[in-house]
Design an enzyme around this catalytic site. Structure first.
Site, short mmCIF file in Angstrom:
data_model
loop_
_atom_site.label_atom_id
_atom_site.label_comp_id
_atom_site.label_asym_id
_atom_site.label_seq_id
_atom_site.Cartn_x
_atom_site.Cartn_y
_atom_site.Cartn_z
CG HIS A 372 -2.00 -0.96 1.24
ND1 HIS A 372 -3.26 -0.72 0.76
CD2 HIS A 372 -2.00 -2.24 1.66
CE1 HIS A 372 -4.00 -1.79 0.90
NE2 HIS A 372 -3.26 -2.74 1.44
CE LYS A 563 -6.35 13.90 0.32
NZ LYS A 563 -6.32 12.76 -0.53
NE ARG A 564 -3.35 10.12 9.95
CZ ARG A 564 -2.94 9.19 10.81
NH1 ARG A 564 -3.68 8.13 11.04
NH2 ARG A 564 -1.81 9.34 11.47
CE LYS A 569 -2.33 10.92 3.15
NZ LYS A 569 -3.02 10.05 2.17
CB THR A 671 -10.08 5.15 -1.01
OG1 THR A 671 -9.53 5.49 0.27
CG2 THR A 671 -9.44 3.87 -1.49
CE LYS A 675 -13.76 6.21 0.97
NZ LYS A 675 -12.89 6.28 2.17
C1 NBG Z 1 -2.52 3.79 1.98
C2 NBG Z 1 -2.12 4.69 0.81
C3 NBG Z 1 -3.33 5.17 0.05
C4 NBG Z 1 -4.20 3.97 -0.33
C5 NBG Z 1 -4.52 3.15 0.90
C6 NBG Z 1 -5.31 1.91 0.58
C7 NBG Z 1 -1.10 3.02 3.83
C8 NBG Z 1 0.14 2.36 4.23
N1 NBG Z 1 -1.31 3.21 2.53
O1 NBG Z 1 -2.94 5.85 -1.10
O2 NBG Z 1 -1.37 5.78 1.29
O3 NBG Z 1 -5.38 4.40 -0.94
O4 NBG Z 1 -3.34 2.73 1.53
O5 NBG Z 1 -4.67 1.14 -0.37
O6 NBG Z 1 -1.91 3.38 4.67
#
Ligand code: NBG
Length: 834
Positions: A372, A563-564, A569, A671, A675
């Site tokens: 991920h 988002k985080r 980002k 994601t 949404k």
């Molecule tokens: C996150 C990514 C996102 C991705 C999500 C789900 C982790 C390690 N990775 O870009 O930063 O959409 O995983 O795949 O949290």
């Protein structure tokens, strides 16, 4: 039965415990209020009603849940086990009611009881058992698995404290503990009879078994008990109810009492504390994890519990261990459960006396692995001494896996010792480490990235050597999100409008939304669409006022980034745009600009100093702009505290513009971008992660694109990047940076944001300056486009109608076909038990 319970003797044709008529639901809610919450209606609180309604829903899932569990033993079914350290499920109630097809009945029942179902739904504290995208993806995937009729178990950890709650004080993030179990949890069932024991530390001993074979025995120093808690996961109209099985760690009585009896009271208590600590709290990500022993304990604990659980099922099915891979497909959600590769080997070799080759073949046919992230700081590796002391037997097994694997590398690439060193599961560069991503890759038959670009980069970078060795192992499965939660539950108004035109088939098959395309040219429909969006903005505005005291204008453009908080980002790039607009207004107060409300939400890891400073930066800029009379409310900046799944459900339906502005190559997929688009927002974004595929789907002209590509990012950095030169040559940027440096947004304090500015001026690792002008120009196009509301609405409708690909149903279908080799809609929906 409470006296108030309505009597309806003439229509008692249903079982009170499972019937779904409005009359029966009313009765059941009152019964549960009485028998479960022990309250009478006159003194019941909202939480009591939530408990009563939740239990009423759960009762209606039980029969299907049990039949689904029974069906696991059917020979033609391979059960998918999704191993994940995080499941960010969000509140269950509304989603479960929807998936059961009982929304109207429950609404009516609540109404007839004088209750407001929405208010009851809002009482649920959400289980924040995840950090962000990764955990939320796991939740969407569970919803799709059940909806598609795939028998699946989500295995994870029942953290006592989930993701911290965020408060904003004086503009700074403050973390508060999340005790989500405060009022109990009506969805879960504790199953102590299915407990398993997990060993830690100790030593290994060689011995000969009865047949004279050389074997190894692990003698752990501590043993911890794992207790499963099961939560039903109901599919949308599928009749399948899968299981989310989360493990809680407890002390085993024998260990505890042995030491207690021998007079070692302190030792016994310490042992108990050790055991109970393991599942106490979720680790926030984006923080240095190296050396965090408790985290490795968590990972091994839940992975071992889950594998032992599968072995027990295997025995219960009457199947030999030799067929393990035909019964189970295990997906490793990132590297967190990757110790499972060594653990399954241990179970097969040591507990079941299997030979190495057979055990290895079973292991690699069973596991597959999703990566991920490419961020180097997120790639898990464990220092060897720590690993050796906690998992001595697993280390021996990993050495053996590695030795055999490197032998294969040498045969394939003779004489290439540099390659051998690069690919080794044990990193021997300076200090020694176990590289978990490599263990996962070697031990799996398939490895996937989460968007096309990301998979391509995995093949080029992180796993390049592995890709050269096993090209067929690498596949892409672009992420998706569930339309049940992210449209049907969170945006009932847009859902109703869509359903009124094309029926509700889209909820189970998002491609159906295509049929809305023709309506984009229908001005009456566009007006209805705009009204629905406006109403969503009004609702969010009211909420913001209540939550933060800030008044925002629903007629302004809602420009959202939730988002985080992370430098890659680039929330701070968004702020640079806000400041650019602010300076334009200050320089020319009569400028005609489209009013905008900038919405931010997200948590920073508690130890990530720069991310926390970015939160302060957003709030500081907001404080000045929101109170500056020259701005005349044309700009508003709001930081929404304590962003969560439930919060997301409010924000996505209300956004006009979705900010997806990461440095290209850094966001694996994203994601939230999906949404927002489903809910009708247009996207401003870079060519990163799933943005690329969203742009392809909606049409390039309906996507506001800016910034360097992933290749250009690499080339720029390789050529020697000098942010300082850009600062000097770009007047707009310089004005913005200088104003921050002067203390204009920090009450004259020139030091407060210096670390942020220094980092940008000196390194700018994420290339904000390189993308600045392109971002500003693109935002100007957005502002221009927003003036033409008819055209904007048309693009918004087309965006939403082309989101079919981004349903998690599509992703899960691809996993089933390309990785797990299981049938979608497996068999017919299970029938209730006789
Ligand atoms: C996150 C990514 C996102 C991705 C999500 C789900 C982790 C390690 N990775 O870009 O930063 O959409 O995983 O795949 O949290």
């Amino acid at each position: 039965m409470p006296e108030q319970a309505p009597q309806s003797p003439s229509i008692v044709v249903e079982d009170d415990r499972t019937g779904t008529s409005v009359t029966t639901l009313k009765q059941a809610i009152l019964d549960n209020l009485y028998y479960i919450a022990a309250k009478m209606p006159e003194n019941a609180t909202d939480i009591d009603y939530f408990t009563a309604v939740a239990c009423t829903v759960r009762d209606r899932m039980l029969a299907q849940w049990m039949t689904t569990l029974e069906s696991y033993s059917r020979e033609d079914l391979r059960v998918v086990c999704y191993l994940s350290a995080e499941f960010l499920m969000g509140p269950y109630l509304a989603n479960n009611i929807l998936n059961l097809g009982l929304t109207d009945s429950f609404r009516q029942a609540a109404k007839e009881l004088g209750l407001d179902l929405d208010r009851i739904i809002e009482q649920e504290s959400e289980p924040g058992l995840g950090n962000g995208g990764l955990g939320r993806l796991a939740a969407c995937y569970l919803d799709s698995l059940a909806t598609l009729g795939v028998r699946a178990i989500g295995y994870g950890i029942r953290y006592e404290f989930g993701m911290f709650h965020q408060q904003i004080r004086d503009g700074w993030q403050v973390e508060m503990t999340d005790y989500w179990l405060r009022y109990g949890n009506p969805w879960e069932i504790r199953r102590p009879q299915a407990a398993v024991d997990v060993g830690f530390a100790g030593h290994t001993e060689p011995y000969k078994d009865a047949q004279g074979n050389d074997r190894v025995r692990w003698v752990p120093r501590s043993v911890v008990r794992g207790i499963p808690y099961d939560t039903p996961i109901v599919g949308y109209h599928s009749g399948v109810v899968n299981d989310l099985r989360l493990w809680k760690s407890e002390a085993t009585e024998s260990f505890y009492f042995e030491r207690f009896n021998s007079g070692d009271y302190q030792g016994a208590v310490a042992e108990k504390v050790f055991a109970e600590n393991i599942t106490k709290v979720l680790y926030p990500n984006d923080e240095e994890i190296e050396g965090k022993e408790l985290r490795l304990q968590q990972q091994y604990f839940f992975t071992s519990c889950s594998l032992q659980d599968m072995v027990r099922f295997q025995h219960r099915f009457g199947c030999a261990m030799e067929t393990f891979q035909s019964e189970w497909a295990i997906q490793l959600n990132d590297t967190h459960p990757s110790i499972g590769v060594a653990e399954l080997m241990r179970l097969l070799l040591d507990d079941h006396g299997m030979g190495w080759d057979q055990a290895w073949s079973i292991t690699t046919s069973t596991f597959s692995f999703t990566n991920h992230t490419l961020l180097p700081e997120a790639l898990e590796r464990w220092p060897l001494p720590l690993f050796a002391s906690l998992l001595p037997r697993h280390l021996e097994i990993i050495y053996e896996i590695n030795a055999r694997f490197l032998q294969e590398v040498r045969e394939r690439f003779p004489g290439d010792e540099a390659r051998v060193a690069r690919m080794s599961i044990i990193d021997e560069n300076d200090q020694k480490y176990v590289r978990m991503a490599y263990l996962a890759c070697v031990g799996s038959h398939k490895v996937n990235g989460v968007a096309e670009l990301h998979t391509q980069l995995i093949k080029q970078e992180l796993f390049h050597d592995f890709y050269e060795m096993w090209p067929e192992k690498f596949v892409n499965i672009t992420n998706g999100v569930t339309p049940r939660r992210w449209l049907a539950v969170s945006n009932p108004e847009q859902s109703a409008l869509m359903t009124s035109k094309i029926g509700d088939g889209w909820i189970g098959d998002l491609d159906e939304l295509r049929r809305l395309e023709v309506l984009a040219d229908d001005s009456a429909f566009r007006a209805q669409w705009r009204k629905v969006q406006y109403d969503g903005k009004v609702r969010l505005s009211n909420y913001i006022l209540k939550d933060t005291g800030v008044t925002v204008d629903p007629a302004s453009m809602f420009d959202a980034q939730v988002k985080r908080i992370h430098e890659y980002k680039r929330q701070h790039l968004n702020v640079l745009h806000i400041l650019t607009l602010y300076h334009r207004l200050k320089n020319n107060p009569n400028l005609d600009i489209a009013p905008r409300t900038f919405l931010f939400g997200g948590k920073a890891a508690p130890g990530y100093v720069m991310a926390k400073l970015i939160i302060k930066f957003i709030n500081a800029v907001g404080e000045v702009i929101n109170n500056d009379p020259d701005v005349k409310h044309r700009l508003k900046v709001v930081f929404l505290p304590d962003y969560s799944v439930s919060f997301g459900q409010r924000v996505y339906p209300a956004a006009d513009l979705s900010e997806q502005i990461s440095t290209a190559g850094k966001e694996a997929s994203g994601t939230g971008n999906m949404k927002f688009a489903m809910n009708g927002a247009l996207t401003i974004g870079t060519l990163d992660g799933a943005n690329i595929e969203i742009r392809e789907a909606v049409g390039a002209e309906k996507f506001f694109l800016f910034g360097l590509t992933a290749d250009q990012v690499q080339a720029t950095l390789a050529a020697g990047y000098h942010p300082w030169d850009i600062y000097h040559s770009n007047d707009g940027l310089r004005e913005v940076i200088d104003s921050v440096a002067s203390g204009q947004f920090s009450h004259g304090d020139q030091e407060l944001f210096r670390p942020l500015l220094d980092s940008l001026l000196q390194h700018d690792t994420y290339l904000l300056f390189a993308d600045y002008q392109s971002y500003i120009d693109c935002q100007d196009q957005v502002a221009q486009a927003y003036l033409d509301q008819e055209k904007w609405s048309r693009a918004s409708i087309l965006n939403a109608s082309r989101m079919g690909k981004f349903s998690s149903d599509r992703s899960i279908t691809e996993y089933c076909e390309g990785i797990w080799n299981v049938a979608v809609k497996a068999g017919s929906a299970p029938k209730p038990l006789p």
